[in-house]
Each structure stands twice: as structure tokens, then as C-alpha cells.
Scaffold this active site. Structure first.
Site, short mmCIF file in Angstrom:
data_model
loop_
_atom_site.label_atom_id
_atom_site.label_comp_id
_atom_site.label_asym_id
_atom_site.label_seq_id
_atom_site.Cartn_x
_atom_site.Cartn_y
_atom_site.Cartn_z
CG ASP A 104 -38.18 -7.06 -68.70
OD1 ASP A 104 -37.96 -6.04 -68.02
OD2 ASP A 104 -38.61 -8.12 -68.22
CG HIS A 157 -45.11 -4.43 -64.59
ND1 HIS A 157 -45.12 -5.09 -63.38
CD2 HIS A 157 -43.80 -4.36 -64.97
CE1 HIS A 157 -43.88 -5.42 -63.04
NE2 HIS A 157 -43.06 -4.99 -63.99
C1 LIG Z 1 -40.33 -5.69 -57.65
C2 LIG Z 1 -39.88 -5.35 -58.82
C3 LIG Z 1 -40.27 -5.95 -60.13
C4 LIG Z 1 -40.65 -7.23 -60.45
C5 LIG Z 1 -40.78 -8.42 -59.52
C6 LIG Z 1 -40.90 -7.26 -61.85
C7 LIG Z 1 -41.30 -8.38 -62.59
C8 LIG Z 1 -41.51 -8.41 -63.96
N1 LIG Z 1 -41.43 -7.37 -64.84
C9 LIG Z 1 -41.70 -7.78 -66.11
C10 LIG Z 1 -41.72 -7.01 -67.29
C11 LIG Z 1 -41.44 -5.64 -67.38
N2 LIG Z 1 -41.11 -4.81 -66.35
C12 LIG Z 1 -40.94 -3.53 -66.82
C13 LIG Z 1 -40.59 -2.42 -66.09
C14 LIG Z 1 -40.30 -2.40 -64.72
N3 LIG Z 1 -40.39 -3.46 -63.83
C15 LIG Z 1 -40.00 -3.06 -62.59
C16 LIG Z 1 -39.95 -3.83 -61.43
C17 LIG Z 1 -40.28 -5.18 -61.34
N4 LIG Z 1 -40.66 -6.01 -62.34
C18 LIG Z 1 -39.64 -1.68 -62.68
C19 LIG Z 1 -39.11 -0.85 -61.55
C20 LIG Z 1 -39.83 -1.28 -64.00
C21 LIG Z 1 -39.59 0.11 -64.57
C22 LIG Z 1 -40.81 0.96 -64.38
C23 LIG Z 1 -40.63 2.36 -64.92
O1 LIG Z 1 -40.01 3.18 -64.24
O2 LIG Z 1 -41.06 2.64 -66.05
C24 LIG Z 1 -41.17 -3.55 -68.23
C25 LIG Z 1 -41.15 -2.33 -69.18
C26 LIG Z 1 -39.81 -2.05 -69.74
C27 LIG Z 1 -38.79 -1.59 -68.74
O3 LIG Z 1 -38.76 -0.43 -68.34
O4 LIG Z 1 -37.98 -2.43 -68.35
C28 LIG Z 1 -41.48 -4.85 -68.58
C29 LIG Z 1 -41.81 -5.37 -69.95
C30 LIG Z 1 -41.99 -9.16 -66.03
C31 LIG Z 1 -42.36 -10.03 -67.20
C32 LIG Z 1 -41.86 -9.55 -64.70
C33 LIG Z 1 -42.02 -10.88 -64.09
C34 LIG Z 1 -41.94 -12.01 -64.71
FE LIG Z 2 -41.06 -5.38 -64.32
#
Ligand SMILES: C=CC1=C(C)c2cc3[nH]c(cc4nc(cc5[nH]c(cc1n2)c(C)c5CCC(=O)O)C(CCC(=O)O)=C4C)c(C)c3C=C
Ligand SMILES: [Fe+2]
Length: 423
Positions: free
Chosen positions: A236, A331
Site C-alpha cells: 500500500d 480500488h
Molecule cells: C480517498 C482516498 C483513499 C482512501 C480512503 C483509501 C483507502 C484505502 N486504500 C487501501 C488500499 C490501497 N489503496 C491503493 C491505492 C490508492 N488508494 C487511493 C486512495 C484512497 N485509499 C489512491 C489515490 C490510490 C492510488 C491509485 C492509483 O493511482 O493507482 C492500493 C494500491 C497500491 C498503491 O498504489 O498504493 C492499495 C492496496 C485500503 C486498505 C484502504 C482503507 C482501509
Molecule cells: Fe487506497
């Protein structure tokens, strides 16, 4: 903490020859280990610190310091540490602007000392034997701060309440707050020490509103520096904006404010959400389903469109059977800047685990902290989309929420927030 041994970068010339040699060795070892394992401080980089008392250097974990002073506060761009404490305070009735300014001055002095490995005033000796351990302390202001200090005319325009989302299950007691402190350190005692010192300094001026304790993998736990994993087991943080991106500073740090809000230039906005993971439901999914919920492989974080962790995601890729390689509700598809008019934020999270509910479900998840120059074109825009369309929504629950304006960093002799409180 070892008393009065660590030096800010500007005072490095005062180090003894032996300390300097050890410092260089530490820096050399750290750079050989790869940039991802190094902290990058507000003033342009962490420095290895060889605290000496009996001639033996501290380990590289204990000896690494992140400068407190700089254009931006530390704890934003630096990698999230192994231990984190997020704490919100409310100003006491009558504290006013004068009391708030005195508190910020005391807090900044204590933070400056502890982040350099020195004992603060009236130290309780909790971290007596440790070096700075990448300690960072970051201060922010909630909307209530401006009201209680009579500074309503200085509220920056983007510090407005976060709108409700349909999937919110927020606990007001764990939300908002006049003042916010983010503490991070690679040693649990060093981080707790900072928490206790700052809490004691607040006595009489501000009362604790909520506190959340988090963690990440410790440095050195993996054979090379890696992107963190969360409690669902996913890598993440991969597609975070990078300091090398040409628009990084514009996306993360406030600039160009004139007049009443100019004090925030060099600062940022922090959105804090405690997001519970419904781990029992999540664990019932097959690996294949889990990967399709996110859009990336669990083992190595590679996107389902192919390649390795760092390969750009191809949202248009079609599988041989005609389905989207990254599913429509994945996601990373729904959260991507490409799906949100370019909206982006820097996610710098800690995991948390607060025991179990009566029915045996773990009270665990993510202390999600998102940094951006404009929360309406960052977290809020993306969350509005996720709220409607994210396949991950069924497995998480937002239980707490806050937005803070985080002032820029300060120079030696100044305190964080001085430009607001004294002009
Ligand atoms: C409003 C914004 C976001 C929330 C709330 C959020 C919660 C959340 N995310 C994960 C796990 C992952 N998120 C990943 C990517 C990712 N997440 C957000 C935003 C929020 N996440 C963005 C902008 C992105 C990048 C998207 C992109 O441009 O590719 C990932 C994938 C790896 C990464 O790129 O970081 C994971 C895994 C959880 C578990 C969670 C709430 C508990
Ligand atoms: Fe996320």
C-alpha cells in the site's frame, strides 16, 4: 535520550572527529542500502547521528535523525515510521491566542530537542538510552482553533468541514479537534516519550480530545526497503505522488496564498480518517477475489494489467475473455487521478489494532493520513467517487474524520505557527 549529543545539520561541524567518521559511515551504509530506506527531512534530508556516551555508536535505526527545521514540517514527505501516535487536543476555555502561542512555542522547543536526540526541558527520561530514531513531530490546526484564538479572519478557504459520505460511520468523539499532533518514530519508546512530553506541556492550555496509536513495519525487517503492507496484506503506497514528479510540490504544499491566509504558504492540509478493516469478511475472499477488489497482485503489488509493482497501470487493458484486466470497481481504478480529473494526494498511513470487539471481531485497520495542497481537489474528490463505486467499500468502515491546516516549517529560533499567531 542521550543528553545534548545530537546536533542539527547546521551544527555538524561541532561533531568530534570520531562522531563525524561514524556519521559518514552510517550515511554511506544507508545510501548503499537504497534511497527508499532513507528519510528525507523538511530541510533536505535525514542525517545519521552517532550518539556517543561510552564510545559505541548507536545502530543506524536509533541514530537516524530527521531535521525539525525546514521549509515544510517533517513527517509529510518522510517515509512513515514504525510507530505513530495521532493526537487531537481542544484548547481550554480562556487559553486564547496568547495561550495557544505559548503552547506552540513550548511544543516546538520540545520537538526540536527530541527530534535531534536531546532531552527536552523537564525530561521524564523515557527515551534516555535511545537516539532520535527518525522521530518527527508535525503540528496542525483544526477549524475550532481559529474560533478560540479570535483568528476567524485568518481561516484558509480550504479548511471547511469535510462533507458527509453515504458510507460514513463516524464517531464524533474520535473526530475533529482544535490542534493535531502527528508523532512518528522508529522506536516505540522514543515515540511514546514525545507523546508524554507534549501532553504534559499542554496541561492547562489544551485537553486531549482523541488519540490513535499506529504502527508500520520496522526498518530492517525486510531484506531491502520495500513499500509498506497494510493489515489486509496488500502493498500500500505504490502509486503515491513522488518527490521527483514535476507537480509534486504543487500537489502537496500550499503556495501562492496572499493576504489573510499567507501564513499557510509552505504548509499542507492533512485529512485523517480512521478506517476499520472488516478483516473477517475480507479473509473469506479467495486470493483471486481479493486481488480483483484492489486491482493489484497481493504478493508483489504488480497491477493486474501486467508488469511489476512499479509498472504504470493500464486501465484500458482487456483480458483474452473480453473482461477488463483492472475490474470496473477495482480500488485503484476508482481512486486513480485519471478517474478523478487529476485529483491526487500523498497517502502516509499507519496501521492500528485496538484489541477485539465483544463478538471477537478485530478492531483494526488503517490510520489513513492524506496530504494535499487542496483537500477538495484531493481526498474529498476521490472519496466522493470511492463512496459510490469502490469494490473495497464492503470491507472497510470510516469511523473517524478530521481535517487540519498544517503550517509550513519553522527556522531555528521560531516556532511552528508563529506566522499565524504573531502577525
Ligand atoms: C480517498 C482516498 C483513499 C482512501 C480512503 C483509501 C483507502 C484505502 N486504500 C487501501 C488500499 C490501497 N489503496 C491503493 C491505492 C490508492 N488508494 C487511493 C486512495 C484512497 N485509499 C489512491 C489515490 C490510490 C492510488 C491509485 C492509483 O493511482 O493507482 C492500493 C494500491 C497500491 C498503491 O498504489 O498504493 C492499495 C492496496 C485500503 C486498505 C484502504 C482503507 C482501509
Ligand atoms: Fe487506497
Amino acid at each position: 535520550m542521550k543528553k545534548a549529543t545530537a546536533k542539527p545539520a547546521a551544527e555538524q561541524s561541532e561533531l568530534t572527529e570520531r562522531q563525524e567518521i561514524t556519521r559518514r559511515r552510517l550515511l554511506g551504509a544507508a545510501s548503499a542500502a537504497g534511497a527508499a530506506g532513507l528519510v528525507v527531512g523538511g530541510a533536505g534530508g535525514a542525517y545519521g547521528y552517532a550518539a556517543m556516551s561510552d564510545g559505541a555508536p548507536l545502530t543506524s535505526v536509533g541514530s537516524t535523525a530527521v531535521p525539525f527545521h525546514g521549509d515544510h514540517q517533517a513527517g509529510i514527505v518522510d517515509p512513515a515510521q514504525a510507530t505513530g501516535h495521532l493526537v487531537a487536543f481542544d484548547l481550554a476555555p480562556g487559553a486564547g491566542r496568547k495561550g495557544a502561542a505559548a503552547l506552540l512555542r513550548r511544543w516546538s522547543a520540545a520537538a526540536e530537542a527530541m527530534t535531534a536526540g536531546r532531552a527536552p526541558n523537564g525530561d521524564n527520561q523515557i527515551a534516555l538510552d535511545a537516539g532520535p530514531s527518525s522521530l518527527t513531530v508535525t503540528f496542525g490546526f483544526g477549524l475550532g482553533f481559529f474560533d478560540k484564538t479570535g483568528l476567524n479572519d485568518r481561516v484558509p478557504e480550504n479548511l471547511a468541514p469535510i462533507p458527509p459520505f453515504s458510507s460514513d460511520a463516524l464517531d464524533p468523539k474520535l473526530s475533529d479537534g482544535d490542534l493535531w499532533v502527528q508523532i512518528g518514530g522508529d522506536d516505540g519508546l522514543v515515540a511514546f516519550h514525545a507523546l508524554r512530553v507534549l501532553q504534559k506541556e499542554a496541561a492547562g492550555t489544551a485537553t486531549l480530545r482523541w488519540q490513535m496509536n499506529g504502527f508500520n513495519r520496522a526498518p530492517g525487517a525486510t531484506e531491502r526497503p520495500r513499500t509498506p503492507r497494510n493489515l489486509m496484506g496488500q502493498i500500500d503506497g505504490t502509486n503515491n505522488p513522488k518527490p521527483t514528479d514535476k507537480d509534486f510540490a504543487a500537489r502537496i504544499f500550499v503556495s501562492g496564498q496572499t493576504g489573510a491566509a499567507s501564513w499557510l504558504n509552505g504548509g499542507s492540509y492533512a485529512v485523517v480518517r480512521r478506517i476499520r478493516m472488516l478483516l473477517d469478511s475480507w479473509d473469506h475472499l479467495s486470493l483471486d477475489r481479493q486481488e480483483r477488489v484492489i486491482g493489484r497482485r497481493k504478493s508483489d503489488g504488480a497491477p493486474l494489467s501486467g508488469g511489476t509493482e512499479t509498472t504504470p497501470v493500464d486501465l484500458n487493458k482487456i483480458n483474452p475473455d473480453g473482461s477488463l484486466a483492472i475490474p470496473g470497481d477495482a480500488h485503484i481504478r476508482v481512486a486513480a487521478p485519471a478517474s478523478n480529473g487529476g485529483a491526487a494526494m500523498l497517502r502516509r498511513a499507519f496501521s492500528y489494532h485496538d484489541g477485539y470487539d465483544q463478538d471477537g471481531t478485530p478492531n483494526a485497520g488503517l490510520l489513513f493520513v492524506a496530504w494535499q495542497s487542496d483537500p477538495f481537489n484531493g481526498f474529498i474528490k476521490v472519496q466522493q467517487k470511492l463512496d459510490r463505486a469502490d469494490g473495497l467499500s464492503r470491507f472497510i468502515r470510516h469511523e473517524s474524520s478530521a481535517l487540519f491546516a498544517v503550517p509550513g516549517g519553522c527556522a531555528p529560533g521560531e516556532y511552528v505557527g508563529q506566522r499565524l499567531l504573531e502577525s
